[in-house]
Design an enzyme around this catalytic site. Structure first.
Site, PDB file in Angstrom:
ATOM      1  N   HIS A  77       0.739  -1.350  -0.056  1.00  0.00           N
ATOM      2  CA  HIS A  77       0.007  -0.034  -0.063  1.00  0.00           C
ATOM      3  C   HIS A  77       0.959   1.059   0.023  1.00  0.00           C
ATOM      4  O   HIS A  77       1.909   1.299   0.666  1.00  0.00           O
ATOM      5  CB  HIS A  77      -0.953  -0.018   1.209  1.00  0.00           C
ATOM      6  CG  HIS A  77      -2.052   0.962   1.389  1.00  0.00           C
ATOM      7  ND1 HIS A  77      -1.901   2.432   1.108  1.00  0.00           N
ATOM      8  CD2 HIS A  77      -3.242   0.691   1.051  1.00  0.00           C
ATOM      9  CE1 HIS A  77      -3.100   2.915   1.054  1.00  0.00           C
ATOM     10  NE2 HIS A  77      -3.783   1.935   0.978  1.00  0.00           N
ATOM     11  N   GLY A  99       5.681  21.624  11.413  1.00  0.00           N
ATOM     12  CA  GLY A  99       6.870  20.810  11.865  1.00  0.00           C
ATOM     13  C   GLY A  99       7.980  21.261  10.585  1.00  0.00           C
ATOM     14  O   GLY A  99       7.839  22.157  10.052  1.00  0.00           O
TER      15      GLY A  99
END
Lengths: 298, 298
Positions: A82, A163
């Site tokens: 995935h 961030g």
């Protein structure tokens, strides 16, 4: 009545049961949050957790889960089928009861800032929380995956919303956002001709000129010798289930094909069904607080 | 998922706020029980309390309420327009979620025995808890009222189901039982002719050969210049709302009168509306545990 938010984080571990349990435990530990479901896929090497609760506690559980995943998962060693870009890959917040999408956007922003500041993981906001059109779509953000992000993150248009401006080597990057609850709804047609289901699907779905919040495909149900219009209703308030139902019936008429049944797959918010009762019964001025069960959770 | 029972006791004080509050406090004090509503009528000199919760706690709250009413109300001095036979006059238990009528009958029997033994108040079981056909109907039991019970209770056919064989002079006698939740549902018709509403009401109600669990009358809604078929649906599982709706439409056709709207009065169990969504959407194999909100209270 108490507010309810759902959260469905996906994290990049689907094989090591000890690690999976330890991460899911972070949700179990938070009071006021109920773990509804979690499942892991070994090939994808990925797990999906579903939990529900009051907004503050759901936000707290999500942060604790992300922190734990950052401790226990090392993206340098992660392999799986995935697509993924982080230890915690994606964290959607979904308004369920007495909560607006805007409130879920605010949760995403607050959590994104905290994850960025405290865990030093770059965060992208997506869907209804996206800071620009290019970031609405998860696949678009994730393109290149973990391995590609060392370079991608340096491009000015892919500067994180929160961030550090470089990837966290161990934890990758995380996508956080808000989206409406999805209703998976299939309508069964009394024919074995999948082309009829496909033709109806094409007319009722958004991209074919149909309803704004409907995705649809035609599917064969071999064991019953019938076909199905299989739908995702991505905003049941703006495009209600009854609207999809009536539009499928309308299109089915041209083929002389009857609707022989339908199915709701998985969980569905109470209001999505009660809206249909209101429509078909022509109820005036109904208030959800008239539902007995809505009184008990207050 | 947690079981839910509703309890709607009626007690014989509607004027003295201090006494009313003290009795209602007995419900507030029990954890796991939620007070939904209470109201008092000065002319009737009577109050009605509605509360909801897990069966054991509801039973406990009901007993505490009856005990308190027995302490604070003296039937020798009670005057009011509403028929009554006891300080706590009648206590129905109503199954709301994951509870059967049989369980509510068992609650009634257990509570009846406790009230009889510990409080020395004669108790009659009624409706679904009735010990014989003559005791199903509240009015039938209550005939003669408090004043008449000094004699009535001595007749062998009116020997109480629990407690002493003579009336409690201060507290009278109490009726306890189980019944299905009632849905008050009105359908608006596009005419000002109340005879049309009356004719439809007569055809759809039980006593006229209509649906088993429907009571109905025709009513004029003067301020909107329309009429209404006003219904009590006394068992929404056996005679669902959609059945009443479709039968009213069917009868309205003969007068060429359209249904222009409807209204749900007061509280309604979630399942009564979701059953309608299931019917009109033709949903196959739906399970109430698919309703997101049903997961949180487990």
């Amino acid at each position: 009545m108490s507010k309810l938010v759902e959260c469905v984080p996906n994290f990049s571990e689907g094989r090591n049961v000890e690690i999976i349990e330890s991460i899911v435990d972070e949700v179990r530990k938070v009071e006021g949050v109920k773990l509804l479901d979690y499942s892991s896929d070994k090939d994808h090497n990925r797990s999906v957790v579903t939990f529900l609760g009051v907004p503050d506690e759901v936000e707290k559980a999500a942060f604790n889960l992300i922190r734990r995943a950052a401790e226990l998962i090392d993206m340098r060693k992660h392999r799986g089928a995935h697509p993924r870009m982080g230890a915690t890959d994606v964290v959607p917040f979904i308004p369920i009861k007495d909560v607006t999408t805007e409130e879920c956007v605010e949760i995403s922003q607050r959590l994104g800032k905290k994850v960025g500041d405290e865990l030093r993981i770059p965060v992208y906001l997506y869907e209804d929380a996206a800071s620009c059109a290019e970031r609405k779509n998860l696949a678009n953000i994730r393109k290149g995956q973990y391995e590609g992000f060392f370079e991608k993150i340096k491009q000015p248009e892919w500067k994180p919303d929160f961030g550090p401006d470089e990837i966290n080597v161990k934890s990758g990057a995380t996508v956080i956002g808000a989206r409406f609850p999805l209703v998976a709804y299939n309508i069964n047609l009394g024919t074995d001709d999948v082309e009829v289901a496909n033709a109806i699907a094409r007319k009722i779905r958004y991209i074919g000129g149909g309803l704004r919040y409907v995705k649809a495909v035609g599917v064969k149900v071999t064991e019953r010798n019938i076909v199905q219009v299989s739908m995702n209703l991505v905003n049941y308030e703006k495009t209600p289930i009854y609207a999809a139902q009536e539009m499928v019936k309308m299109e089915a008429k041209r083929y002389g094909v009857p609707v022989v049944g339908s199915e709701v797959i998985g969980l569905v918010p109470m209001k999505a069904l009660i809206d249909c009762a209101e429509y078909y019964l022509q109820i005036e001025n109904f208030n959800m607080s008239q539902v007995l069960e809505s009184r008990i959770s207050g």
